[in-house]
Design a protein around this motif. Structure first.
Motif, short mmCIF file in Angstrom:
data_model
loop_
_atom_site.label_atom_id
_atom_site.label_comp_id
_atom_site.label_asym_id
_atom_site.label_seq_id
_atom_site.Cartn_x
_atom_site.Cartn_y
_atom_site.Cartn_z
N ASN A 1 5.20 -9.82 -0.91
CA ASN A 1 5.14 -10.50 0.35
C ASN A 1 6.70 -9.90 0.41
O ASN A 1 6.67 -9.35 1.72
N ALA A 2 7.50 -10.34 -0.09
CA ALA A 2 9.14 -11.53 0.49
C ALA A 2 9.87 -10.44 -0.56
O ALA A 2 10.62 -9.86 -0.94
N TRP A 3 9.02 -8.84 -1.22
CA TRP A 3 9.76 -7.95 -2.07
C TRP A 3 10.91 -7.12 -0.87
O TRP A 3 10.39 -6.70 0.01
N ILE A 4 11.46 -7.31 -2.28
CA ILE A 4 13.35 -6.65 -0.75
C ILE A 4 13.31 -5.91 -2.13
O ILE A 4 13.89 -5.68 -3.37
N SER A 5 13.97 -4.26 -1.67
CA SER A 5 14.57 -3.31 -2.42
C SER A 5 15.53 -3.93 -2.88
O SER A 5 16.32 -4.55 -1.96
N LEU B 1 7.55 -3.58 -7.75
CA LEU B 1 7.73 -5.26 -8.35
C LEU B 1 8.72 -5.94 -8.87
O LEU B 1 9.33 -5.39 -7.91
N CYS B 2 8.19 -7.25 -9.06
CA CYS B 2 9.63 -7.92 -8.87
C CYS B 2 10.60 -7.67 -9.55
O CYS B 2 11.85 -7.65 -9.25
N SER B 3 10.24 -6.80 -10.64
CA SER B 3 11.70 -6.17 -11.45
C SER B 3 12.05 -5.38 -10.76
O SER B 3 13.66 -4.91 -11.12
N SER B 4 11.93 -4.42 -9.91
CA SER B 4 12.23 -3.56 -8.74
C SER B 4 12.89 -4.53 -7.68
O SER B 4 13.87 -3.68 -6.77
N CYS B 5 12.84 -5.80 -7.40
CA CYS B 5 12.77 -6.61 -6.41
C CYS B 5 14.76 -6.94 -6.46
O CYS B 5 15.08 -7.54 -7.85
N SER B 6 15.42 -7.37 -5.95
CA SER B 6 16.48 -7.24 -5.46
C SER B 6 16.83 -9.13 -5.31
O SER B 6 17.88 -9.35 -5.65
N LEU B 7 15.84 -9.61 -5.69
CA LEU B 7 15.47 -11.17 -5.46
C LEU B 7 15.31 -11.64 -7.11
O LEU B 7 15.65 -13.37 -7.71
N TYR B 8 14.95 -10.52 -7.91
CA TYR B 8 14.83 -10.35 -9.28
C TYR B 8 15.67 -10.98 -10.11
O TYR B 8 16.57 -10.52 -10.25
N GLN B 9 16.02 -11.88 -11.36
CA GLN B 9 16.75 -12.14 -12.07
C GLN B 9 16.06 -12.15 -14.06
O GLN B 9 15.60 -13.09 -13.77
N ALA C 1 0.88 -0.75 -0.09
CA ALA C 1 0.28 -0.26 0.00
C ALA C 1 0.87 1.19 0.07
O ALA C 1 2.18 1.09 0.43
N GLY C 2 0.22 2.39 0.10
CA GLY C 2 0.73 4.23 -0.37
C GLY C 2 1.83 4.17 -1.46
O GLY C 2 2.38 2.96 -3.00
N PRO C 3 2.62 4.63 -1.36
CA PRO C 3 3.81 5.29 -2.14
C PRO C 3 4.54 4.66 -2.78
O PRO C 3 5.43 4.40 -4.00
N ASP C 4 5.41 4.18 -1.28
CA ASP C 4 6.80 3.34 -1.35
C ASP C 4 5.68 1.60 -2.16
O ASP C 4 6.60 1.02 -2.73
N GLY C 5 4.30 0.84 -1.37
CA GLY C 5 4.54 -0.44 -2.20
C GLY C 5 4.49 0.67 -3.78
O GLY C 5 4.06 -1.16 -4.70
N GLU C 6 3.06 1.08 -4.44
CA GLU C 6 3.15 1.46 -6.05
C GLU C 6 4.86 1.60 -6.46
O GLU C 6 4.81 0.48 -7.74
N LYS C 7 5.55 1.48 -6.24
CA LYS C 7 7.11 1.54 -6.85
C LYS C 7 7.75 -0.30 -6.41
O LYS C 7 8.58 -0.57 -7.04
#
Ligand code: SF4
Length: 109
Positions: free
Chosen positions: A104-108, A72-80, A64-70
């Motif tokens: 919910n495991a999204w990480i900056s 995405l899997c593509s912005s997650c540090s676990l995404y390859q 939720a919120g402005p930070d949540g809007e950013k």
């Protein structure tokens, strides 16, 4: 510099090139992996959605919120990234997740 040293360096360069080629082949192979189903038990437990805009933010408040809007899997540090649409994720080995997705495991990154 000895001949032996030169050969060793050449061998090292060859090995490096082989390793790089192997990685490229591995990356191509991962593009063939099945997409993670939203119905997968772990995906359900983490609220994974292929379309991050459809996440129920009342339930998954991290999104939720402005930070949540950013988020995405593509912005997650676990995404390859595999290609422009899909990528691998260490939470879901052997499956590909959508870059436009979220869980919910999204990480900056
Ligand atoms: Fe996407 Fe990151 Fe969740 Fe993996 S951990 S599914 S890359 S948000």
């Amino acid at each position: 510099m000895t001949t032996e040293t030169t050969l060793n360096r050449r061998q090292l360069v060859k090995l490096s090139a082989s390793a790089a080629a192997g990685l490229i082949i591995a990356r191509s192979a991962s593009a063939q992996e099945a997409a993670l189903a939203e119905s997968d038990p772990t995906a359900l437990a983490l609220g994974y959605a292929e379309d991050a805009s459809k996440v129920d933010t009342a339930k998954w408040t991290k999104k939720a919120g402005p930070d949540g809007e950013k988020q995405l899997c593509s912005s997650c540090s676990l995404y390859q990234p595999i290609d422009d649409v899909w990528g691998g994720c260490s939470i879901f080995p052997g499956k590909k997740v959508k870059g436009a997705g979220w869980c919910n495991a999204w990480i900056s990154g």
